[in-house]
Design an enzyme around this catalytic site. Structure first.
Site, PDB file in Angstrom:
ATOM      1  N   GLU A 172      68.730  43.388  61.442  1.00 34.52           N
ATOM      2  CA  GLU A 172      67.886  43.330  60.169  1.00 34.52           C
ATOM      3  C   GLU A 172      66.694  42.980  60.135  1.00 34.52           C
ATOM      4  OE1 GLU A 172      70.889  44.131  56.221  1.00 34.52           O
ATOM      5  OE2 GLU A 172      71.125  42.666  57.340  1.00 34.52           O
TER       6      GLU A 172
ATOM      7  N   ASN B 217      75.862  42.773  55.058  1.00 32.85           N
ATOM      8  CA  ASN B 217      77.346  42.030  54.631  1.00 32.85           C
ATOM      9  C   ASN B 217      77.628  41.737  53.062  1.00 32.85           C
ATOM     10  OD1 ASN B 217      78.206  40.882  56.627  1.00 32.85           O
ATOM     11  ND2 ASN B 217      76.529  39.309  57.525  1.00 32.85           N
TER      12      ASN B 217
ATOM     13  N   HIS C  11      67.718  39.396  61.041  1.00 31.19           N
ATOM     14  CA  HIS C  11      68.967  39.185  61.024  1.00 31.19           C
ATOM     15  C   HIS C  11      69.742  39.990  62.896  1.00 31.19           C
ATOM     16  CE1 HIS C  11      73.265  40.732  59.086  1.00 31.19           C
ATOM     17  NE2 HIS C  11      73.541  39.608  60.102  1.00 31.19           N
TER      18      HIS C  11
ATOM     19  N   SER D 265      72.674  35.569  57.955  1.00 28.05           N
ATOM     20  CA  SER D 265      73.201  37.345  57.576  1.00 28.05           C
ATOM     21  C   SER D 265      73.596  36.975  56.080  1.00 28.05           C
ATOM     22  CB  SER D 265      74.367  37.205  58.740  1.00 28.05           C
ATOM     23  OG  SER D 265      75.139  36.054  57.591  1.00 28.05           O
TER      24      SER D 265
END
Length: 302
Positions: free
Chosen positions: A170, A208, A158, A124
């Protein structure tokens, strides 16, 4: 034009919440046989128990039929080693958010799996390009045809936690990732009934790079006594219409939050990403949130 993913057998390494969730949606939604591996037999047992619980819940809520439960469960098989995954068309790594560990795992993939298998990471925040470089055989030039072919099959996929619920994946391309690898990875995520958003290979990607500083700032507010835990979370639930506040959200895994925040900080050298001291102390105390029973909130097994 749509691209067939061509994944007839999938490997998943890591049987924690993320790995189990990925195996679950792959077996149930994409209807692909899955080989699941984790070094911890206890973790595998917990993962399979979670999968059974999720399947039963879906039946109870009328989302799937009871016959689909057994079909999905039969598609997931536990294996004892990565060597047992030698015939997979794609493997998805879902181990801890640690670059050195992921490099070891991917070097193992490179040595033990088919040379045409797609090697996907569920990281991530960590650089896909750095992970891709680790699969190039020793002594082979990264610029050579062999080196480019090896690294070109690495891609970032992700998934979000909890995987069976969250609709997004993702998709991140390393510098080396080939267009074919990227297209097949996207097609597989869509077969799992996920929406796909793409990101450049930057620390934290889109998700993130935005989310973790938000959670970190909320922890700093608590650390400085700006507001109480409940008032910080209430502000975002009732003032911004968020389904949960940042401190409650971080409790999904404070160790993961810290690891990602450190990746952002070291990857950019920007002081705005410095992890909160309180976040570091919570992880030192092993108060990790739901997974340990205590974080900014306390949890029971009920």
């Amino acid at each position: 034009m749509s691209v067939a993913h061509g994944i007839k057998l999938l490997g998943v390494v890591g049987a924690g919440q993320m790995g189990t969730g990925i195996a679950f949606v792959s077996a149930l939604r994409a209807k692909v046989p899955v080989l699941l591996h984790d070094q911890s037999k206890d973790q595998v047992a917990r993962g399979l128990a979670l999968m059974d619980k999720l399947l039963s819940k879906d039946v109870a809520k009328g989302r799937i039929q009871s016959n689909e439960v057994q079909e999905a469960r039969d598609r997931v098989r536990v294996v004892n080693a990565v060597e047992d995954m030698r015939d997979v068309d794609m493997v998805i790594e879902a181990v801890s958010e640690n670059l050195d560990l992921k490099r070891i795992v991917f070097r193992n993939f490179s040595e033990k799996l088919r040379p045409d298998a797609i090697l996907a990471t569920n990281t991530s925040s960590i650089s896909i390009t750095k992970i891709a470089a680790s699969v190039i055989p020793e002594g082979v030039s990264p610029a050579s045809a062999e080196g480019q072919a090896a690294a070109g099959r690495v891609v970032g996929l992700h998934f979000f936690n909890p995987v069976p619920v969250m609709k997004l994946v993702e998709l991140i391309s390393a510098v080396q990732t080939t267009p074919e690898t990227l297209a097949r990875a996207r097609a597989f995520a869509e077969a799992c009934e996920k929406e796909v958003a793409t990101s450049q290979d930057v620390p934290g990607f889109v998700s993130n790079a935005l989310l973790m500083p938000f959670i970190n700032e909320a922890i700093m507010c608590l650390e400085k006594g700006v507001a109480t835990r409940d008032d910080i979370d209430k502000t975002f639930r009732l003032g911004m219409n968020h389904p949960m506040g940042p401190l409650q959200l971080g409790n999904i895994g404070l160790d993961t939050c810290l690891a990602i925040q450190k990746t952002l900080y070291t990857g950019t050298s920007d002081s705005k990403y410095r992890p909160s001291v309180l976040l570091e102390r919570m992880v030192d105390a092993q108060w990790l949130g739901k997974k340990s029973g205590r974080g900014f909130y306390e949890y029971t097994d009920d």
